[in-house]
Design a protein around this motif. Structure first.
Motif, mmCIF file in Angstrom:
data_model
loop_
_atom_site.group_PDB
_atom_site.id
_atom_site.type_symbol
_atom_site.label_atom_id
_atom_site.label_comp_id
_atom_site.label_asym_id
_atom_site.label_seq_id
_atom_site.Cartn_x
_atom_site.Cartn_y
_atom_site.Cartn_z
ATOM 1 N N LEU A 85 0.841 -1.198 0.000
ATOM 2 C CA LEU A 85 0.000 0.000 0.000
ATOM 3 C C LEU A 85 0.878 1.252 0.000
ATOM 4 O O LEU A 85 0.568 2.237 -0.676
ATOM 5 C CB LEU A 85 -0.938 -0.010 1.207
ATOM 6 C CG LEU A 85 -1.878 1.174 1.337
ATOM 7 C CD1 LEU A 85 -2.780 1.304 0.120
ATOM 8 C CD2 LEU A 85 -2.719 1.040 2.600
ATOM 9 N N GLU A 86 1.970 1.194 0.710
ATOM 10 C CA GLU A 86 2.904 2.322 0.757
ATOM 11 C C GLU A 86 3.487 2.611 -0.635
ATOM 12 O O GLU A 86 3.630 3.769 -1.033
ATOM 13 C CB GLU A 86 4.033 1.991 1.738
ATOM 14 C CG GLU A 86 4.970 3.134 2.016
ATOM 15 C CD GLU A 86 5.985 2.759 3.086
ATOM 16 O OE1 GLU A 86 7.164 2.629 2.723
ATOM 17 O OE2 GLU A 86 5.579 2.587 4.249
ATOM 18 N N ASP A 87 3.799 1.545 -1.385
ATOM 19 C CA ASP A 87 4.303 1.709 -2.759
ATOM 20 C C ASP A 87 3.261 2.407 -3.621
ATOM 21 O O ASP A 87 3.572 3.333 -4.373
ATOM 22 C CB ASP A 87 4.639 0.350 -3.379
ATOM 23 C CG ASP A 87 5.753 -0.385 -2.653
ATOM 24 O OD1 ASP A 87 6.675 0.268 -2.128
ATOM 25 O OD2 ASP A 87 5.693 -1.639 -2.611
ATOM 26 N N CYS A 88 2.019 1.963 -3.516
ATOM 27 C CA CYS A 88 0.934 2.549 -4.312
ATOM 28 C C CYS A 88 0.721 4.016 -3.961
ATOM 29 O O CYS A 88 0.512 4.850 -4.847
ATOM 30 C CB CYS A 88 -0.361 1.763 -4.104
ATOM 31 S SG CYS A 88 -0.290 0.079 -4.755
ATOM 32 N N THR A 89 0.804 4.327 -2.674
ATOM 33 C CA THR A 89 0.635 5.707 -2.218
ATOM 34 C C THR A 89 1.742 6.606 -2.772
ATOM 35 O O THR A 89 1.479 7.710 -3.257
ATOM 36 C CB THR A 89 0.617 5.769 -0.682
ATOM 37 O OG1 THR A 89 -0.443 4.941 -0.201
ATOM 38 C CG2 THR A 89 0.430 7.183 -0.180
ATOM 39 N N LYS A 90 2.973 6.106 -2.729
ATOM 40 C CA LYS A 90 4.117 6.879 -3.230
ATOM 41 C C LYS A 90 3.954 7.172 -4.726
ATOM 42 O O LYS A 90 4.132 8.308 -5.166
ATOM 43 C CB LYS A 90 5.409 6.102 -2.959
ATOM 44 C CG LYS A 90 6.656 6.817 -3.400
ATOM 45 C CD LYS A 90 7.949 6.219 -2.839
ATOM 46 C CE LYS A 90 8.146 4.777 -3.177
ATOM 47 N NZ LYS A 90 9.502 4.292 -2.814
#
Length: 156
Positions: A53-58
Motif C-alpha cells: 500500500l505504501e508503494d501505491c501511495t508513493k
C-alpha cells in the motif's frame, strides 16, 4: 482512445520507473463523473517482494502531481494505483509471452466466430497476435482486438 492511452503511458511510465517500479498497465474508464484512471505497478524484474500500500501511495502522489501539471484528462476522474494482483490483467505482447502456459479470460472488442468472451491457455505470441488454445483449438487474436484479458489464478 489508443492516442490517449499512448499519451498517458508516455507521461506515467517515466514517473513510475523513476521510483523503481514497473508500469504494468493503464486502464481509463470514461464514465462521466465516475471516470477512473487505474494504474497497475509491479516490482522490477529480479526484485524480490510485492507491491505494498505504501508503494501505491508513493506512486499515486508522484503521478497525481504530473497529471495535475500536464492535464491530459479534461474530465473529472478518480486515480487508483494498485498491483496487478494474482488475477493480473495483460496489456502487452511481452506480457502474454511472459505468461505463456497460463489460463486466461479474454474479452474482445468485437465478436470473433460469434463470441466476444474466451477462456483458454496462452500459447505465446506470433507477430502482433496472441495465440490462445481454446477447447483444443489454436486461435490467434490480434493484440488490438483484445479489450481485456486477465490471468486466472491457480492455487495449487
Amino acid at each position: 482512445m489508443a492516442g490517449k492511452q499512448s499519451q498517458l503511458e508516455a507521461l506515467i511510465g517515466p514517473v513510475v520507473e523513476s521510483l523503481d517500479y514497473q508500469l504494468w498497465g493503464i486502464e481509463f474508464k470514461s464514465q462521466g463523473r465516475n471516470s477512473v484512471l487505474r494504474i497497475f505497478i509491479d516490482t522490477l524484474p529480479g526484485k524480490e517482494g510485492g507491491i505494498s500500500l505504501e508503494d501505491c501511495t508513493k506512486v499515486s502522489r508522484q503521478v497525481s502531481g504530473v497529471l495535475d501539471v500536464e492535464d491530459p484528462i479534461t474530465e473529472e476522474y478518480t486515480l487508483e494505483v494498485s498491483s496487478p494482483g494474482v488475477d493480473r490483467p495483460l496489456f502487452t505482447l511481452e506480457q502474454y509471452q511472459l505468461w505463456a502456459g497460463a489460463e486466461v479470460n479474454i474479452r474482445l472488442r468485437v465478436p470473433f466466430e460469434g463470441r466476444r468472451k474466451y477462456r483458454g491457455i496462452v500459447k505465446g505470441v506470433e507477430d502482433q497476435d496472441v495465440v490462445v488454445v481454446v477447447d483444443d483449438h489454436e486461435l490467434l487474436f490480434p493484440i488490438e482486438s483484445i479489450d481485456k484479458a486477465q490471468v486466472i489464478p491457480r492455487f495449487d
